[in-house]
Design a protein around this motif. Structure first.
Motif, PDB file in Angstrom:
ATOM      1  N   GLY A 157       0.793  -1.219   0.000  1.00 25.85           N
ATOM      2  CA  GLY A 157       0.000   0.000   0.000  1.00 25.85           C
ATOM      3  C   GLY A 157       0.827   1.271   0.000  1.00 25.85           C
ATOM      4  N   LEU A 158       2.001   1.226  -0.625  1.00 23.01           N
ATOM      5  CA  LEU A 158       2.903   2.373  -0.645  1.00 23.01           C
ATOM      6  C   LEU A 158       2.897   3.033  -2.020  1.00 23.01           C
ATOM      7  CD1 LEU A 158       5.963   0.797   1.193  1.00 23.01           C
ATOM      8  CD2 LEU A 158       4.396   2.499   2.126  1.00 23.01           C
ATOM      9  N   THR A 159       2.833   4.351  -2.045  1.00 21.03           N
ATOM     10  CA  THR A 159       2.929   5.113  -3.287  1.00 21.03           C
ATOM     11  C   THR A 159       4.155   6.008  -3.215  1.00 21.03           C
ATOM     12  OG1 THR A 159       0.516   5.120  -3.561  1.00 21.03           O
ATOM     13  CG2 THR A 159       1.777   6.746  -4.804  1.00 21.03           C
ATOM     14  N   LEU A 160       5.044   5.871  -4.182  1.00 23.06           N
ATOM     15  CA  LEU A 160       6.254   6.677  -4.198  1.00 23.06           C
ATOM     16  C   LEU A 160       5.941   8.114  -4.573  1.00 23.06           C
ATOM     17  CD1 LEU A 160       8.740   4.252  -6.021  1.00 23.06           C
ATOM     18  CD2 LEU A 160       8.349   4.516  -3.557  1.00 23.06           C
ATOM     19  N   ASP A 161       6.621   9.065  -3.886  1.00 21.97           N
ATOM     20  CA  ASP A 161       6.480  10.463  -4.296  1.00 21.97           C
ATOM     21  C   ASP A 161       7.404  10.720  -5.485  1.00 21.97           C
ATOM     22  OD1 ASP A 161       9.106  10.980  -3.350  1.00 21.97           O
ATOM     23  OD2 ASP A 161       8.379  11.626  -1.384  1.00 21.97           O
ATOM     24  N   GLY A 162       7.384  11.932  -5.999  1.00 16.19           N
ATOM     25  CA  GLY A 162       8.138  12.231  -7.210  1.00 16.19           C
ATOM     26  C   GLY A 162       9.628  11.984  -7.063  1.00 16.19           C
ATOM     27  N   ALA A 167      14.404   8.559  -8.089  1.00 19.23           N
ATOM     28  CA  ALA A 167      15.572   7.818  -7.604  1.00 19.23           C
ATOM     29  C   ALA A 167      15.515   6.367  -8.056  1.00 19.23           C
ATOM     30  CB  ALA A 167      15.637   7.903  -6.079  1.00 19.23           C
ATOM     31  N   LEU A 168      14.333   5.742  -7.943  1.00 16.35           N
ATOM     32  CA  LEU A 168      14.195   4.350  -8.377  1.00 16.35           C
ATOM     33  C   LEU A 168      14.407   4.235  -9.878  1.00 16.35           C
ATOM     34  CD1 LEU A 168      13.521   1.408  -7.771  1.00 16.35           C
ATOM     35  CD2 LEU A 168      11.086   1.978  -7.995  1.00 16.35           C
TER      36      LEU A 168
END
Length: 339
Positions: A157-162, A167-168
């Motif tokens: 349930g994680l959403t990466l920020d910008g 970075a990924l």
């Protein structure tokens, strides 16, 4: 017999076997896998055999038969095909036994068994790869996208920020560049302890190779030595990796390479694969209802946590894992609720 009658494909397989395997009897489940394929063990007048059920709409047989022939021609110990029907999706194969490397490996025999596996891997890498799908930029990127899509988003349930997403993406680009810079060879694509059988002659027997591609030299090596199902002290892993490098050089698969350079490529290839595996294991639960792989997620994550800080290309991934507190979150999500 009632079990067969309630399973139309198994009933059809039994009928087919009666025609192609004289004296076929005692058809019983051998194993399944993470796909739609199923395997059955049976006895025949010619000895024990394995029958594969590969529904044609989901698991076409042509790639399996093609890759089997290529590997056999290269001297790899793969099951001999006794009969096949591509329209029905049935194959009759040699039975390579019941003892996987995963069941047999221990600290005392690991050098010998991995030595056999590395010799076999040189033969695999040298096999004819002409016309195989390429392990290209698109495929490498698509695999790594499974990590944010299925592990982070769907499972945790994680959403990466910008900034995190950028970075990924930068890490993934570096991993792709490293993979594409390697010598491109025949790649089994799932070369690990569950797909290697301990055999008395020509050890090991090799299974589950139908998704073979032409791709990076270190990919199968990372699959074997950074195994999702078993791990080893880092010094042993690096020693085995360099032993493979030496054998690959001797076989003309690559030019002589400094230890640090080869181990860096091996490490980066392993991170690419582990991001893929983390996503696949989460997808197997959420999409396919198979929770059995969730218990392996912490081991796979541990590989990334150990390797990523070593190299500037992957250090941002180590930082991201820490920011997201992935180890704790995986532990909290370790017991899925029944559906």
């Amino acid at each position: 017999m009632a079990e067969v009658a309630q399973d139309p494909r198994r009933a059809a397989l039994a009928d087919w076997l009666a025609g192609v395997a004289p004296g076929s009897r005692d058809l019983r489940p051998a194993s399944g896998d993470a796909s739609f394929r199923r395997y059955f063990r049976l006895d025949t007048d010619g000895g024990p055999r394995i029958a594969m059920d590969a529904p044609p709409a989901q698991e076409p047989l042509a790639p399996f038969l093609d890759v089997t022939a290529r590997l056999a021609a290269a001297g790899v110990h793969v099951p001999r095909v006794h009969a096949a029907d591509t329209d029905l999706g049935f194959v009759l194969l040699d039975d390579l036994g019941t003892r996987h490397y995963l069941d047999a490996l221990d600290a005392d025999n690991a050098d010998a068994l991995y030595g056999d596996a590395l010799y076999a891997l040189v033969r695999i890498a040298a096999a004819d790869s002409a016309g195989l799908p390429p392990y290209d930029r698109a495929l490498l990127a698509r695999e790594m996208a499974l990590f944010p899509d299925w592990l982070l988003d769907r499972h945790l349930g994680l959403t990466l920020d910008g900034a995190q997403r950028a970075a990924l993406n930068a890490v993934c680009e570096a991993l792709i560049a490293s993979a594409l810079a390697q010598p491109q060879v025949f790649v089994h694509r799932d070369y690990h302890a569950r797909n290697l059988m301990l055999t008395e002659e020509h050890n090991p027997g090799v299974l589950d190779y139908q998704d073979a591609v032409r791709g990076p030299l270190a990919y199968d090596l990372a699959s074997l030595l950074r195994d999702a199902y078993v791990n080893w002290p880092e010094a042993r892993v690096r020693g085995w990796a360099l032993a493979y490098r030496d054998r690959a050089v001797a076989a003309g698969l690559c030019a002589p390479t400094a230890d640090d350079d080869f181990l860096r490529a091996f490490d980066l290839m392993g991170v690419q694969r582990q991001l893929k595996v983390l996503g696949i294991f989460a997808r197997l639960w959420h999409r396919d209802g198979k929770p059995g792989y969730l218990g392996d997620l912490p081991r796979v994550l541990a590989y990334v946590e150990a390797v990523a800080p070593r190299h500037p290309e992957t250090a941002p991934l180590a930082a991201l894992i820490g920011q997201l507190d992935l180890r704790r979150r995986l532990q909290e999500a370790a017991r899925p609720c029944a559906r």
